[in-house]
Design an enzyme around this catalytic site. Structure first.
Site, mmCIF file in Angstrom:
data_model
loop_
_atom_site.group_PDB
_atom_site.id
_atom_site.type_symbol
_atom_site.label_atom_id
_atom_site.label_comp_id
_atom_site.label_asym_id
_atom_site.label_seq_id
_atom_site.Cartn_x
_atom_site.Cartn_y
_atom_site.Cartn_z
ATOM 1 N N ASP A 1 0.872 -1.178 0.000
ATOM 2 C CA ASP A 1 0.000 0.000 0.000
ATOM 3 C C ASP A 1 0.908 1.226 0.000
ATOM 4 O O ASP A 1 2.135 1.104 -0.086
ATOM 5 C CB ASP A 1 -0.941 -0.014 1.210
ATOM 6 N N SER B 1 -6.192 -12.648 3.817
ATOM 7 C CA SER B 1 -5.415 -11.825 2.882
ATOM 8 C C SER B 1 -5.220 -10.421 3.464
ATOM 9 O O SER B 1 -5.732 -10.104 4.534
ATOM 10 C CB SER B 1 -6.131 -11.762 1.532
ATOM 11 N N TYR B 2 -4.510 -9.588 2.717
ATOM 12 C CA TYR B 2 -4.142 -8.253 3.220
ATOM 13 C C TYR B 2 -5.396 -7.463 3.603
ATOM 14 O O TYR B 2 -6.320 -7.325 2.785
ATOM 15 C CB TYR B 2 -3.358 -7.505 2.142
ATOM 16 N N PRO B 3 -5.467 -6.955 4.854
ATOM 17 C CA PRO B 3 -6.726 -6.369 5.331
ATOM 18 C C PRO B 3 -6.934 -4.894 4.989
ATOM 19 O O PRO B 3 -7.944 -4.325 5.391
ATOM 20 C CB PRO B 3 -6.621 -6.556 6.849
#
Length: 862
Positions: free
Chosen positions: A119, A335-337
């Site tokens: 991110d 998975s990526y939150p």
């Protein structure tokens, strides 16, 4: 053989990734900072055999801060922070020595692969790592590429191996957008916060907040809560009337009908309708309808929806929910939150993720049926171009996770299964009746196929009584018709879930920062979290927002921050210039700041109504050294002393109790000393209110008590009560607490180490003599004859707590429960001086904290 350095964002992630890539054959050791491990293995990279070194950072390596005097509130005008104040990147956690650690591990490496979170913040950390490592890496030859970026969304073998096979480059534009946000928030937030904190805390004593903070995102967030509060306060209930009819369908059954007019606000008109319908004995069926309807399955799960449900259904605050989700991610369960996407990419292995849940005791039957019958393609949602929606990556049980981690994981898994399930289908039946001139309706629902509600039962269609079979023209006897008087109700306070929706709708925060800003307004005492996780503004929060509206509404409205967020996103996309966006935004807020300062009297008028002036707050405690009148102790945060005669305010240590110290006075300024304590098992020390705020010696800093004072002869100072270097921190000195008898204590003046010693001794004195071994000051101890622990019925003993075997058995070392920031050791703090300073005995390493709190000091020094 060349070396490849790989860096992840957290130690647990580094270990998981290394295990996957090395297939378990790796060696590990702790790094020099003690917080991060290094995992090594051999393999191939770019077609050649190499040695891999996988390690991590602990979040951001660097943080942005002002230089020198601009960090001191009293030294500069806050207006200078907008442009004149220089900033620099400092280590986010100096104790971790992260830059040095990265340079040690990166020295001599040929390539670097960055495994930071995918991110904007992760991209920013990429460049923080590169700034530290690139100068010590081997130089590339012939334009060879040496910097690589791995992009992944989950910690699974497939995702990690695919990321390693498709390495890219870090995105400099995304990193710049984070730099811009950091600088804007620092300059704008600090300028407004410093001004309004100093202004209002200098006038009012019961604000009950240690910091009157302002934030470009935080303040509009508070604004939403106060806006709802204002609607509640201004709400005026209105009386209205409704007709309610009941018809009998058979001997034992009746139907309750709803009035088609819903309600009327005139009692006489309602009475007229009641009189007309009461004349009728039968209700005629005007129309019937039966329609098959569907309740749609949910969209794939993104961060905002997860936080909303966690708050409204699981009772978890946004910050706690996000931290829990991050732990589940690093452990490989989800998975990526952090994602804004609600649409699965076409190549996402939905069946593979579903098969992971096929043997789970809670939903195995539903999953097996879906796999056998064929899954339903998820609804088309929003593709933000970041990460796939939040998805379970492996099966887990309640016993495995436990507590909130299990509850959040269970919801995420049920939500995922629901997205690939069928819609819930039900039959809605409606019958319209005429009683005299008025129409009434009743309806009912019958579930045909539960669909996704089988796995999300809280979303199921409520069970309703089935309606009788009838047709137009049928008549049923009227049981009764009555008129009900009701009142309109005010809206309730915003829930966290509703606030999250508003923040997302107005675009004032990123999905990652939403929990932080909600937590901030709670921590600042601007709102309190009530039952049902509703946010009720405090007096301080209400007055601040009303004050901003009175002076400059744009400071609290979401419009200006939303516009800034759009500009930051353009920087991330490479469509806007970093410097231009930064300069323009700071110029806008600088003008607003000057207008705010000039108009502060408008907010002050509101403060005067809600809060008490300093002179009218608190209770008399100790005498001022200037006028010798009593100063008042203001207990509300931030606790402080105020002299109304001199109109002076003196800050005090926080998070403890304050009381008068034996009416003793400081030899330098004649102020009466006060005693700060964190509790009977914690630490305590006396302090002079004036010296605490105005350090008398060059080697002292603001916020130091008598246990750090270097006065050469004062009986309360470090020079007279200091014993020797702290057993844990490098800069602290163990100081005798002269007020602690008969349960005597020795405490570090920097960290939270406390040694309980010489219980039942009636006198403990720090001697002028020092230990011949370690140079620590000796202690002279007198015991009561009846309770003396000394051999041979002796009552007096002088020795060194570090070296004397008699004393080592009489000392119990603990860690104080409460630790104010001023107690923490660290670089840049004053080194202990005077005769209290002692060297650690030669050959003895820096001792670690023992597991057994009851162990004697011998465990630390022997």
């Amino acid at each position: 053989m060349k070396t490849v350095l790989m860096v992840a964002e957290k130690p647990s992630l580094a270990q998981s990734i290394a295990k996957i890539l090395s297939r378990g054959s790796l060696s590990s050791h702790k790094g020099l900072n003690g917080a991060c491990s290094v995992h090594e293995y051999t393999g191939t990279f770019a077609g050649q055999p190499v040695r891999f070194k996988m390690t991590s950072v602990c979040g951001h390596v660097m943080t942005l801060d002002f230089l020198g005097k601009y960090n001191k509130w009293d030294k500069v005008d806050p207006a200078e922070l907008f442009s004149q104040a220089p900033t620099e990147k400092k280590e986010a956690n100096p104790k971790l020595n992260m830059v040095k650690f990265l340079q040690v591990e990166g020295r001599g490496c040929d390539y670097i692969v960055l495994w930071l979170d995918c991110d904007k913040e992760g991209e920013n950390i990429c460049f923080e790592v590169l700034d530290a490592v690139l100068p010590v890496m081997n130089k590339a030859h012939g334009g060879e590429k040496t910097v690589f970026r791995a992009r992944f969304s989950s910690i699974t073998d497939t995702d990690i191996c695919n990321a390693m096979a498709c390495l890219g480059e870090p995105d400099h534009n995304e990193a710049l957008s984070v730099d811009a946000r950091q600088e804007l928030d620092l300059r704008i937030g600090c300028a407004f916060t410093r001004f309004q904190t100093k202004y209002f805390q200098g006038k009012y004593g019961d604000l009950d907040s240690s910091l009157i903070s302002f934030g470009p995102c935080q303040t509009p967030t508070l604004g939403f809560c106060v806006e709802r509060h204002d609607k509640i306060q201004s709400f005026k209930p209105e009386t209205y009337w409704v007709l309610q009819a009941k018809v009998n369908t058979d001997k034992d059954r009746s139907l309750l009908l709803d009035w088609d007019r819903v309600r009327v606000f005139d009692r006489e008109i309602a009475q007229m309708f009641l009189n007309m319908t009461k004349l009728e004995k039968e209700a005629q069926v005007e129309a019937t309808s039966r329609k098959e309807k569907a309740k749609q399955r949910p969209l794939a799960l993104n961060t905002v929806e997860m936080l909303r449900v966690a708050s409204s259904s699981l009772g978890m605050g946004p910050q706690h929910a996000m931290q829990t989700a991050e732990r589940l991610y690093t452990q490989g369960y989800i998975s990526y939150p952090r994602t804004e996407t609600t649409h699965y990419p076409e190549n996402f292995d939905l069946k593979g993720s579903l098969r992971q849940q096929a043997n789970h005791p809670y939903w195995a039957d539903t999953v097996k049926r879906l796999l056998a019958e064929g899954i339903n393609r998820p609804r088309k949602g929003h593709d933000a171009g970041d990460h796939p929606p939040i998805t379970p990556m492996k099966s887990a049980t309640e016993a495995e996770l436990g507590g909130d981690a299990w509850r959040l994981y269970e919801y995420i898994t049920r939500h995922f299964i629901a997205t690939v399930s069928h819609d819930c289908k039900y039959l809605q039946s409606t019958i319209s009746f005429r009683i005299g001139p008025e129409l009434f309706t009743c309806s009912g629902k019958t579930v045909l196929s539960p669909g996704f509600t089988e796995v999300m039962p809280w979303q199921s269609v409520p069970l309703e009584e089935s309606l009788p079979t009838c047709q137009r023209g049928d008549a049923f006897p009227v049981g009764e018709v009555k008129m009900l008087e009701k009142q309109t109700n005010p809206p309730d306070y915003l829930t966290e879930a509703e606030l999250i929706t508003l923040m997302e709708k107005h675009g004032i925060c990123t999905d990652a920062s939403i929990p932080v800003h909600i937590n901030n307004i709670c921590q600042r005492n601007y709102v309190t979290v009530e039952s049902g996780r509703r946010l009720k503004p405090t007096n301080l929060g209400i007055v601040l927002v009303h004050g901003y509206y009175k002076i400059d509404a744009e400071l609290v409205l979401p419009t200006i921050r939303s516009a800034v967020e759009k500009q930051l996103n353009l920087i991330a996309q490479g469509k806007a210039d970093y410097r231009q966006v930064l300069g323009h935004t700071l110029d806008v807020f600088k003008r607003k700041f000057h207008y705010f300062v000039d108009s502060i009297a408008g907010m002050d008028e509101l403060m005067e109504v809600s809060f008490s002036p300093l002179a009218a707050t608190g209770k008399p405690l100790s005498r001022c050294g200037k006028c010798h009148r009593f100063m008042k102790y203001i207990q509300a945060k931030p606790s402080r002393l105020h002299c109304s005669h001199c109109d002076e305010t003196y800050t005090l240590p926080q998070n403890g109790t304050i009381k008068l110290y034996k009416e003793l006075r400081c030899p330098l300024d004649d102020f009466e000393l006060v005693l700060w304590s964190s509790g009977s098992r914690g630490k305590s020390y006396p302090l002079c209110p004036y010296c605490y705020n105005h350090p008398p010696f060059r080697d002292m800093k603001k916020g130091m008590g008598c246990n750090e004072c270097t006065h050469p002869s004062c009986q309360h100072s470090l020079s007279m009560l200091g014993i020797g270097q702290c057993v844990e921190c490098e800069s602290g000195v163990l100081v005798l607490d002269p007020t602690s008898g008969p349960k005597w204590k020795v405490a570090c003046n920097k960290c939270n180490v406390v040694a309980h010693c010489f219980e039942n001794a009636h006198r403990v004195r720090v001697s002028a003599d020092t230990c011949s071994v370690c140079e620590a000051a000796l202690l002279d101890v007198d015991f009561n004859k009846a309770k003396s622990p000394l051999p041979g019925d002796e009552t007096q003993h002088m020795g060194c707590v570090f070296c004397d075997p008699v004393f080592q058995e009489l000392v119990e070392l603990k860690h104080a429960a409460s630790c104010h920031p001023m107690h923490r050791g660290g670089p840049g703090r004053r080194q202990g001086r005077g005769r209290g300073r002692a060297r650690r005995p030669p050959g003895k390493p820096n001792p670690r904290r023992p597991k057994d709190k009851m162990s004697a000091l011998a465990a630390y020094f022997v």
